[in-house]
Design a protein around this motif. Structure first.
Motif, PDB file in Angstrom:
ATOM      1  N   VAL A   1       9.191   5.928   0.216  1.00  0.00           N
ATOM      2  CA  VAL A   1       8.117   4.991   0.552  1.00  0.00           C
ATOM      3  C   VAL A   1       8.235   4.690   2.048  1.00  0.00           C
ATOM      4  O   VAL A   1       9.310   4.323   2.523  1.00  0.00           O
ATOM      5  CB  VAL A   1       8.213   3.686  -0.265  1.00  0.00           C
ATOM      6  N   ALA A   2       7.144   4.877   2.774  1.00  0.00           N
ATOM      7  CA  ALA A   2       7.133   4.607   4.212  1.00  0.00           C
ATOM      8  C   ALA A   2       6.228   3.418   4.498  1.00  0.00           C
ATOM      9  O   ALA A   2       5.029   3.460   4.205  1.00  0.00           O
ATOM     10  CB  ALA A   2       6.651   5.831   4.983  1.00  0.00           C
ATOM     11  N   LEU A   3       6.814   2.352   5.039  1.00  0.00           N
ATOM     12  CA  LEU A   3       6.042   1.186   5.477  1.00  0.00           C
ATOM     13  C   LEU A   3       5.702   1.398   6.940  1.00  0.00           C
ATOM     14  O   LEU A   3       6.594   1.545   7.775  1.00  0.00           O
ATOM     15  CB  LEU A   3       6.863  -0.092   5.311  1.00  0.00           C
ATOM     16  N   LEU A   4       4.407   1.417   7.248  1.00  0.00           N
ATOM     17  CA  LEU A   4       3.977   1.622   8.624  1.00  0.00           C
ATOM     18  C   LEU A   4       3.501   0.321   9.230  1.00  0.00           C
ATOM     19  O   LEU A   4       2.880  -0.503   8.556  1.00  0.00           O
ATOM     20  CB  LEU A   4       2.832   2.639   8.685  1.00  0.00           C
ATOM     21  N   ILE A   5       3.809   0.174  10.507  1.00  0.00           N
ATOM     22  CA  ILE A   5       3.302  -0.960  11.275  1.00  0.00           C
ATOM     23  C   ILE A   5       3.031  -0.469  12.692  1.00  0.00           C
ATOM     24  O   ILE A   5       3.817   0.285  13.255  1.00  0.00           O
ATOM     25  CB  ILE A   5       4.280  -2.157  11.251  1.00  0.00           C
TER      26      ILE A   5
ATOM     27  N   CYS B   1      11.412  -2.076  -4.743  1.00  0.00           N
ATOM     28  CA  CYS B   1      11.080  -0.660  -4.869  1.00  0.00           C
ATOM     29  C   CYS B   1      12.308   0.118  -5.335  1.00  0.00           C
ATOM     30  O   CYS B   1      13.420  -0.135  -4.877  1.00  0.00           O
ATOM     31  CB  CYS B   1      10.622  -0.137  -3.515  1.00  0.00           C
ATOM     32  N   ASN B   2      12.102   1.057  -6.240  1.00  0.00           N
ATOM     33  CA  ASN B   2      13.227   1.862  -6.703  1.00  0.00           C
ATOM     34  C   ASN B   2      13.262   3.237  -6.028  1.00  0.00           C
ATOM     35  O   ASN B   2      13.776   4.188  -6.578  1.00  0.00           O
ATOM     36  CB  ASN B   2      13.217   2.001  -8.229  1.00  0.00           C
ATOM     37  N   ARG B   3      12.697   3.325  -4.849  1.00  0.00           N
ATOM     38  CA  ARG B   3      12.729   4.516  -4.004  1.00  0.00           C
ATOM     39  C   ARG B   3      13.312   4.118  -2.654  1.00  0.00           C
ATOM     40  O   ARG B   3      13.210   2.958  -2.255  1.00  0.00           O
ATOM     41  CB  ARG B   3      11.316   5.069  -3.768  1.00  0.00           C
ATOM     42  N   PRO B   4      13.886   5.076  -1.916  1.00  0.00           N
ATOM     43  CA  PRO B   4      14.295   4.760  -0.542  1.00  0.00           C
ATOM     44  C   PRO B   4      13.064   4.354   0.268  1.00  0.00           C
ATOM     45  O   PRO B   4      11.997   4.961   0.124  1.00  0.00           O
ATOM     46  CB  PRO B   4      14.882   6.071  -0.024  1.00  0.00           C
ATOM     47  N   VAL B   5      13.207   3.326   1.089  1.00  0.00           N
ATOM     48  CA  VAL B   5      12.090   2.834   1.906  1.00  0.00           C
ATOM     49  C   VAL B   5      12.456   2.985   3.373  1.00  0.00           C
ATOM     50  O   VAL B   5      13.505   2.508   3.814  1.00  0.00           O
ATOM     51  CB  VAL B   5      11.760   1.356   1.588  1.00  0.00           C
ATOM     52  N   ILE B   6      11.579   3.663   4.108  1.00  0.00           N
ATOM     53  CA  ILE B   6      11.765   3.800   5.550  1.00  0.00           C
ATOM     54  C   ILE B   6      10.659   3.043   6.257  1.00  0.00           C
ATOM     55  O   ILE B   6       9.614   2.756   5.668  1.00  0.00           O
ATOM     56  CB  ILE B   6      11.772   5.280   5.995  1.00  0.00           C
ATOM     57  N   GLY B   7      10.885   2.722   7.512  1.00  0.00           N
ATOM     58  CA  GLY B   7       9.880   2.078   8.334  1.00  0.00           C
ATOM     59  C   GLY B   7       9.420   3.032   9.418  1.00  0.00           C
ATOM     60  O   GLY B   7      10.218   3.821   9.936  1.00  0.00           O
TER      61      GLY B   7
END
Length: 166
Positions: A67-71, A88-94
């Motif tokens: 999951v990629a959180l974009l800003i 979230c049960n997935r790795p999250v990147i920014g």
């Protein structure tokens, strides 16, 4: 390659990043529904901005590996609450986008993503290509061959077969 879902506000650069990751020409496209590409799930910003639509993001995140959180580095506030990655049960990147904008505040955007709990944060410009390769390298799985992994024929080792009889 690991499959990644892009989540963020409208106009934060999700579709532009998708185009840059694929090596496509950058052109404006309004994402109006969730688009599945081979390794990228592109989502409309309205899904992240509206709590009644956000449920769809949760469902589609199960179809991704990352999951990629974009800003955007130009945003005046963060859409994401602190410690949101814990749900979230997935790795999250920014991913901080638009780092080449004249009014970019990269440090502020990185701080906001760090507060969410992102395990890794990338800074990218889809127009200059800065940081795009790092994301591709992060998504790479064993056996994947990325463009920079390919060697020209001149660089490949050659098997020399002796014609001499023993």
């Amino acid at each position: 390659m690991k499959k990644m879902i892009l989540v963020g506000r409208s106009e934060c650069g999700k579709t532009t990043l998708r185009q840059a990751l694929k090596g496509k020409e950058i052109r404006y496209e309004k994402t109006q529904y969730i688009n599945h590409y081979d390794v990228v799930i592109d989502t409309p910003g309205e899904y992240a901005e509206n709590s009644s639509l956000a449920r769809a993001l949760a469902l589609y995140s199960y179809e991704s590996d990352i999951v990629a959180l974009l800003i955007s580095a130009t945003e005046p506030y963060s859409l994401y609450p602190p410690c949101v990655t814990g749900v979230c049960n997935r790795p999250v990147i920014g991913i901080v986008t638009q780092i080449d904008a004249p009014d970019a505040n990269i440090a502020q955007a990185v701080d906001w993503l760090a507060l969410t709990g992102c395990e890794k944060i990338f800074e990218v410009s889809s127009y200059t290509g800065e940081g795009v390769w790092e994301i591709l390298d992060y998504l790479k799985e064993e056996g994947d061959i990325l463009p920079w992994d390919k060697k020209s024929d001149a660089e490949k080792p050659r098997n020399i077969v002796s014609t001499k009889m023993m």
